[in-house]
Scaffold this active site. Structure first.
Site, short mmCIF file in Angstrom:
data_model
loop_
_atom_site.label_atom_id
_atom_site.label_comp_id
_atom_site.label_asym_id
_atom_site.label_seq_id
_atom_site.Cartn_x
_atom_site.Cartn_y
_atom_site.Cartn_z
N SER A 1 -5.03 20.86 -24.41
CA SER A 1 -6.11 19.88 -24.32
C SER A 1 -6.53 19.31 -25.67
O SER A 1 -5.86 18.46 -26.21
CB SER A 1 -7.30 20.50 -23.59
OG SER A 1 -6.97 20.66 -22.23
N ASP B 1 1.73 10.30 -33.00
CA ASP B 1 1.93 8.89 -32.65
C ASP B 1 1.70 7.97 -33.85
O ASP B 1 2.36 6.94 -33.98
CB ASP B 1 0.98 8.49 -31.51
CG ASP B 1 1.51 8.91 -30.15
OD1 ASP B 1 2.56 9.58 -30.10
OD2 ASP B 1 0.88 8.56 -29.13
N LYS C 1 -2.08 20.20 -20.69
CA LYS C 1 -3.29 19.93 -19.92
C LYS C 1 -3.90 18.62 -20.40
O LYS C 1 -4.55 18.56 -21.44
CB LYS C 1 -4.30 21.06 -20.06
CG LYS C 1 -5.57 20.80 -19.26
CD LYS C 1 -6.56 21.93 -19.41
CE LYS C 1 -7.84 21.57 -18.68
NZ LYS C 1 -8.55 20.43 -19.32
#
Length: 445
Positions: free
Chosen positions: A297, A308, A322
């Site tokens: 998470s 990214d 998750k």
């Protein structure tokens, strides 16, 4: 450089904890005219009149609520009384117990990860272990909250755990003395070559500021320019969404950090850099983020954002997967609904639900003698019954790539121990940074 005002959204993204929000959801409808609700009422009446013993309305109501939430996903639930109090205490980052993140899997209590430095961690409890008995009493098939309540207790008291570890023929027993689990969400150290290591154990309050202070301490202790930084998020089960954003913002000077998309009004939110911290606090310093199957998470939000934006090299094992946000919706004064209300997405629009964050360089923890056995039986979000499906689609064969043998990692745990290497993943990250220059792969801006 300094922190801006803290974000006000208090949603949490974690395996086992959420934080209360001010969201109010009102479901409207005429239950009397719905044939499905008519079935529920018919069952209720039949139980009240025909069951072998009298049943209180409170028992039946709680059963109906639990049944509805069980039909949704593994992270939604109903909390009241002591359950709600335990959650609030854990959010504060300080409670008395064993220090375990656990889930219920097919009626068994399974360890996702022990918190680093906790009593359970010191006694050798590992991710993937199954707890079958507490003080000799079978807990298989019971309630997860009841098991957690039994493991909590006063500091200095002990409890006996019967552990089944996949790969071992026989279960074994471990006596663990409860302690005040002060999670110490952030720790730091300075390694040879002026390489800093910041370990984030969970995303409780003020983690972003704690990491900022740790970075400044590393700079003060370094004998010259800091040559690289390892951000260790392994076995970090998550926590506050705000703190995940704050930590990511420390290393980013522009762009999206994470987006949250839900069905209800107000549950679709965008989080960008430069809202919590101005600039990149470690500009031009090569950065490696360590993750493993226990990174979930909030940890995945940070790893995904830095990956990214090509600000960090992500190393280790595929994360838990998750990709959902839970909100705590008050139901009166002493009860609340922990409900999955949104999914989150990385800056490039990737949902980590099921698939997790794939590391740029997969590095197994071969210094762990039980690594191969634990890898075989490791639990991720995709293994939990009733988990949300990744709407973008994750093919099973893509996740199986993690298990392909790599000729670079064939040393045994015994050989590494003889060489003085206790943590191979961290060792590999440090060695990578010591060989790194500003133009190499660990700094890819």
């Amino acid at each position: 450089m300094k922190f801006a005002g803290l974000l006000r959204n208090t949603a949490l993204v974690a395996i086992g904890a959420v934080l209360a929000t001010t969201t109010t959801v009102v479901a409207q409808g005429d239950a009397r005219g719905d044939p499905e609700f008519s079935k529920v009422f018919a069952v209720y009446q039949r139980i009240k009149t025909s069951y072998v013993e009298p049943v209180d309305d409170e028992v039946l109501t709680r059963g109906m609520i639990d049944g509805m939430l069980t039909a949704l996903d593994p992270h939604s639930g109903y909390l009241d009384g002591s359950d709600l109090q335990r959650l609030t205490t854990m959010i504060d980052g300080n409670y008395s117990g064993l220090g375990l993140s656990v889930v219920m899997e097919d009626g068994a209590v399974k360890v996702i990860a022990p918190f680093k430095g906790s009593p359970a961690d010191k006694q050798g409890i590992k991710a993937g272990d199954f707890i079958t008995h507490l003080d000799g009493q079978l807990i298989y098939g019971g309630d997860l909250d009841d098991a957690v309540a039994q493991m909590r207790g006063e500091e200095g008291t002990s409890i006996q755990l019967t552990i089944f570890r996949p790969g071992r023929e026989e279960p074994f027993e471990v006596d663990v003395t409860r302690g005040v689990v002060e999670l110490e969400p952030v720790k730091y150290s300075l390694s040879a070559g002026n390489i800093g290591v910041i370990t984030v154990n969970e995303f409780s309050a003020d983690v972003g500021e704690d990491v900022f202070r740790a970075w400044n301490a590393i700079k003060e202790e370094a004998t010259g320019r800091v040559g690289g930084l390892v951000l260790d998020l392994r076995s970090n089960p998550g926590g506050s969404l705000d703190e995940a954003v704050a930590l990511s913002d420390l290393f980013l000077d522009k762009g999206r950090i994470v987006s949250q998309r839900g069905r209800a009004r107000g549950e679709t939110l965008l989080y960008d850099a430069e809202t919590v911290f101005r600039g990149d606090m470690a500009e031009d310093v090569p950065l490696i983020v360590l993750i493993d199957a226990g990174s979930a998470s909030a940890s995945e939000i940070v790893a995904g954002a830095l990956q990214d934006h090509r600000r960090a090299l992500v190393m280790g094992e595929r994360s838990f997967g998750k990709g959902s946000v839970q909100s705590l919706l008050p139901l009166g004064r002493d009860a609340a609904l922990k409900l999955t209300t949104a999914r989150y997405f990385t800056p490039k629009g990737k949902s980590v639900q099921e698939g997790g964050i794939k590391p740029d360089i997969a590095v197994p923890q071969i210094s762990d003698p039980d690594f191969l056995l634990r890898q075989k039986y490791r639990t991720r979000e995709s293994d939990l019954r009733g988990h949300l499906i990744n709407e973008l689609g994750v093919k099973d064969e893509e996740m199986e790539i993690d298990k392909v043998d790599d000729p670079r990692f064939r040393l045994t745990a015994e050989q590494l121990e003889e060489a003085g290497i206790e943590d191979f993943q961290l060792h590999y990250a440090l060695e990578t940074l010591r060989r790194t220059t500003k133009s190499s792969v660990a700094l890819r801006k």
